[in-house]
Write a protein that holds these residues in place. Structure first.
Motif, PDB file in Angstrom:
ATOM      1  N   TRP A  62     101.132  16.861  76.487  1.00 14.61           N
ATOM      2  CA  TRP A  62     102.033  15.964  77.230  1.00 14.61           C
ATOM      3  C   TRP A  62     103.251  15.558  76.388  1.00 14.61           C
ATOM      4  O   TRP A  62     104.006  14.671  76.786  1.00 14.61           O
ATOM      5  CB  TRP A  62     101.354  14.666  77.695  1.00 14.61           C
ATOM      6  CG  TRP A  62      99.948  14.731  78.187  1.00 14.61           C
ATOM      7  CD1 TRP A  62      98.844  14.273  77.528  1.00 14.61           C
ATOM      8  CD2 TRP A  62      99.458  15.237  79.437  1.00 14.61           C
ATOM      9  NE1 TRP A  62      97.717  14.460  78.288  1.00 14.61           N
ATOM     10  CE2 TRP A  62      98.059  15.043  79.458  1.00 14.61           C
ATOM     11  CE3 TRP A  62     100.074  15.835  80.535  1.00 14.61           C
ATOM     12  CZ2 TRP A  62      97.258  15.424  80.528  1.00 14.61           C
ATOM     13  CZ3 TRP A  62      99.272  16.205  81.593  1.00 14.61           C
ATOM     14  CH2 TRP A  62      97.890  15.999  81.581  1.00 14.61           C
ATOM     15  N   SER A 121      99.744   8.187  67.435  1.00 14.15           N
ATOM     16  CA  SER A 121      99.084   8.954  68.495  1.00 14.15           C
ATOM     17  C   SER A 121      98.773   8.008  69.639  1.00 14.15           C
ATOM     18  O   SER A 121      98.820   6.784  69.480  1.00 14.15           O
ATOM     19  CB  SER A 121      97.776   9.574  67.987  1.00 14.15           C
ATOM     20  OG  SER A 121      96.825   8.546  67.759  1.00 14.15           O
ATOM     21  N   GLY A 122      98.426   8.589  70.781  1.00 18.56           N
ATOM     22  CA  GLY A 122      98.014   7.764  71.915  1.00 18.56           C
ATOM     23  C   GLY A 122      96.769   6.954  71.593  1.00 18.56           C
ATOM     24  O   GLY A 122      96.655   5.792  71.978  1.00 18.56           O
ATOM     25  N   SER A 123      95.824   7.585  70.887  1.00 22.01           N
ATOM     26  CA  SER A 123      94.584   6.884  70.548  1.00 22.01           C
ATOM     27  C   SER A 123      94.875   5.682  69.662  1.00 22.01           C
ATOM     28  O   SER A 123      94.364   4.573  69.895  1.00 22.01           O
ATOM     29  CB  SER A 123      93.628   7.831  69.815  1.00 22.01           C
ATOM     30  OG  SER A 123      93.370   8.978  70.582  1.00 22.01           O
ATOM     31  N   ASN A 126      96.415   2.906  71.641  1.00 25.41           N
ATOM     32  CA  ASN A 126      95.476   2.109  72.430  1.00 25.41           C
ATOM     33  C   ASN A 126      94.577   1.245  71.550  1.00 25.41           C
ATOM     34  O   ASN A 126      94.257   0.110  71.910  1.00 25.41           O
ATOM     35  CB  ASN A 126      94.659   3.022  73.352  1.00 25.41           C
ATOM     36  CG  ASN A 126      95.493   3.480  74.530  1.00 25.41           C
ATOM     37  OD1 ASN A 126      96.293   2.718  75.055  1.00 25.41           O
ATOM     38  ND2 ASN A 126      95.331   4.730  74.930  1.00 25.41           N
ATOM     39  N   TYR A 155      91.116   8.286  80.578  1.00 25.06           N
ATOM     40  CA  TYR A 155      91.079   8.826  79.227  1.00 25.06           C
ATOM     41  C   TYR A 155      92.117   8.077  78.396  1.00 25.06           C
ATOM     42  O   TYR A 155      93.307   8.113  78.715  1.00 25.06           O
ATOM     43  CB  TYR A 155      91.372  10.342  79.206  1.00 25.06           C
ATOM     44  CG  TYR A 155      91.369  10.870  77.798  1.00 25.06           C
ATOM     45  CD1 TYR A 155      90.164  10.993  77.102  1.00 25.06           C
ATOM     46  CD2 TYR A 155      92.549  11.188  77.131  1.00 25.06           C
ATOM     47  CE1 TYR A 155      90.142  11.426  75.794  1.00 25.06           C
ATOM     48  CE2 TYR A 155      92.535  11.630  75.820  1.00 25.06           C
ATOM     49  CZ  TYR A 155      91.332  11.743  75.161  1.00 25.06           C
ATOM     50  OH  TYR A 155      91.308  12.168  73.856  1.00 25.06           O
ATOM     51  N   HIS A 156      91.653   7.393  77.361  1.00 27.94           N
ATOM     52  CA  HIS A 156      92.568   6.613  76.521  1.00 27.94           C
ATOM     53  C   HIS A 156      92.587   7.097  75.082  1.00 27.94           C
ATOM     54  O   HIS A 156      93.280   6.507  74.253  1.00 27.94           O
ATOM     55  CB  HIS A 156      92.193   5.130  76.577  1.00 27.94           C
ATOM     56  CG  HIS A 156      92.430   4.508  77.914  1.00 27.94           C
ATOM     57  ND1 HIS A 156      93.690   4.363  78.460  1.00 27.94           N
ATOM     58  CD2 HIS A 156      91.571   4.009  78.843  1.00 27.94           C
ATOM     59  CE1 HIS A 156      93.603   3.784  79.650  1.00 27.94           C
ATOM     60  NE2 HIS A 156      92.330   3.569  79.913  1.00 27.94           N
ATOM     61  N   GLY A 157      91.784   8.129  74.752  1.00 28.11           N
ATOM     62  CA  GLY A 157      91.833   8.667  73.399  1.00 28.11           C
ATOM     63  C   GLY A 157      90.473   8.724  72.743  1.00 28.11           C
ATOM     64  O   GLY A 157      89.446   8.422  73.353  1.00 28.11           O
TER      65      GLY A 157
HETATM   66  C1  LIG Z   1      96.650   8.688  79.022  1.00 27.50           C
HETATM   67  C2  LIG Z   1      96.328   9.070  77.609  1.00 27.50           C
HETATM   68  N1  LIG Z   1      96.058   8.078  76.726  1.00 27.50           N
HETATM   69  C3  LIG Z   1      95.752   8.368  75.433  1.00 27.50           C
HETATM   70  C4  LIG Z   1      95.701   9.674  74.979  1.00 27.50           C
HETATM   71  C5  LIG Z   1      95.326   9.940  73.551  1.00 27.50           C
HETATM   72  O1  LIG Z   1      96.430  10.388  72.859  1.00 27.50           O
HETATM   73  P1  LIG Z   1      96.281  11.180  71.467  1.00 27.50           P
HETATM   74  O2  LIG Z   1      95.668  12.497  71.800  1.00 27.50           O
HETATM   75  O3  LIG Z   1      97.706  11.281  71.002  1.00 27.50           O
HETATM   76  O4  LIG Z   1      95.433  10.345  70.552  1.00 27.50           O
HETATM   77  C6  LIG Z   1      95.982  10.730  75.867  1.00 27.50           C
HETATM   78  C7  LIG Z   1      95.948  12.119  75.400  1.00 27.50           C
HETATM   79  O5  LIG Z   1      96.108  13.060  76.171  1.00 27.50           O
HETATM   80  C8  LIG Z   1      96.288  10.419  77.212  1.00 27.50           C
HETATM   81  O6  LIG Z   1      96.543  11.390  78.106  1.00 27.50           O
END
Ligand SMILES: Cc1ncc(COP(=O)(O)O)c(C=O)c1O
Length: 244
Positions: A62, A121-123, A126, A155-157
């Motif tokens: 993404w 990162s997204g994780s 969050n 899904y939040h990571g």
């Molecule tokens: C909505 C959402 N939140 C969090 C994440 C986690 O992100 P990351 O993979 O950068 O840790 C993702 C990853 O695809 C996601 O789609």
């Protein structure tokens, strides 16, 4: 993209399988098959080390939404690497690119926001959001407000708090998650979870009522935040239902 069978000894695929643990990957299958090793990208295409091209429908994960091979980004990154490749934000430090970016994000954010928190990162973003929720309520003298509510199928990571916020079986099953105090409610997936004949509006109202019921049952004074997404990705690429 996983078509490889038994990587050749010393191939990049075999070296990967011997040396890397991949997230969200079946580790046994990976040892047997190895990865698709991507070598380069152009526009919406990526090419693996054997010259096979794929449409990268997920834009990296993404995050390559402008496509591969963007010369303006290459030039900007090269110039910044030369000038100041890295500087941190801790302990009252800053730098001009991060200030410019924060201002730009505040300007284009779809809802008014006061500040930007940067993460890698997204994780981590969050997990940071969870920390900020706990910090906020502690600062206001209500440290018992620790419970967090999110959607099943969200899904939040993969970090501990982000995986607990997530509502996916694969995030929880092998890890003893979610942590205590992470609660999950029905996702806004009308197609899968609406009652027969229930309109989108009625379904949305029912979910809002379910959320209220859960908060009342848990004790509002113990609930810190509700995490919901304008578009739920992994749970089915779901937009929010129309407002009532
Ligand atoms: C909505 C959402 N939140 C969090 C994440 C986690 O992100 P990351 O993979 O950068 O840790 C993702 C990853 O695809 C996601 O789609």
């Amino acid at each position: 993209m996983s078509e490889n069978k038994s990587p050749r000894p010393n191939s990049p695929e075999a070296r990967d399988a011997a040396s890397i643990i991949h997230p969200l990957t079946n580790l046994k299958t990976h040892l047997e098959q190895g990865p698709v090793v991507v070598a380069e990208g152009e526009g919406v295409w990526v090419t693996d080390i054997h010259g096979k091209k794929y449409i990268e429908g997920m834009s990296g994960l993404w995050c390559i939404s402008l496509g591969y091979g963007q010369e303006r980004l290459v030039a900007a990154a090269a110039e910044q690497m030369r000038r100041l490749p890295y500087y941190h934000l801790t302990n009252h430090k800053s730098h001009s690119p991060v200030i410019d970016l924060a201002e730009k994000l505040l300007e284009i954010a779809p809802v008014p926001m006061s500040k930007i928190w940067f993460a890698n990162s997204g994780s981590e973003g969050n997990d940071s959001a969870v920390r900020i929720v706990w910090y906020y309520w502690t600062a206001l003298g209500q440290p018992e407000r620790r419970k967090l509510i999110s959607h099943r199928q969200a899904y939040h990571g993969n970090t501990i708090a982000a995986a607990s916020l997530s509502g996916m079986h694969y995030n929880h099953a092998s890890f003893g998650l979610p942590l205590d105090g992470f609660l999950h409610i029905t996702p806004p997936h009308h197609y899968r979870f609406a009652d027969p004949g229930e309109s989108e509006e009625d379904f949305a109202s029912r979910l809002a009522n379910d959320l209220d019921t859960l908060i009342q049952a848990e004790g509002p004074e113990t609930v810190g935040a509700f995490f919901t997404e304008p578009v739920m990705g992994a749970g089915g690429v779901l937009g929010a239902p129309p407002p009532n």
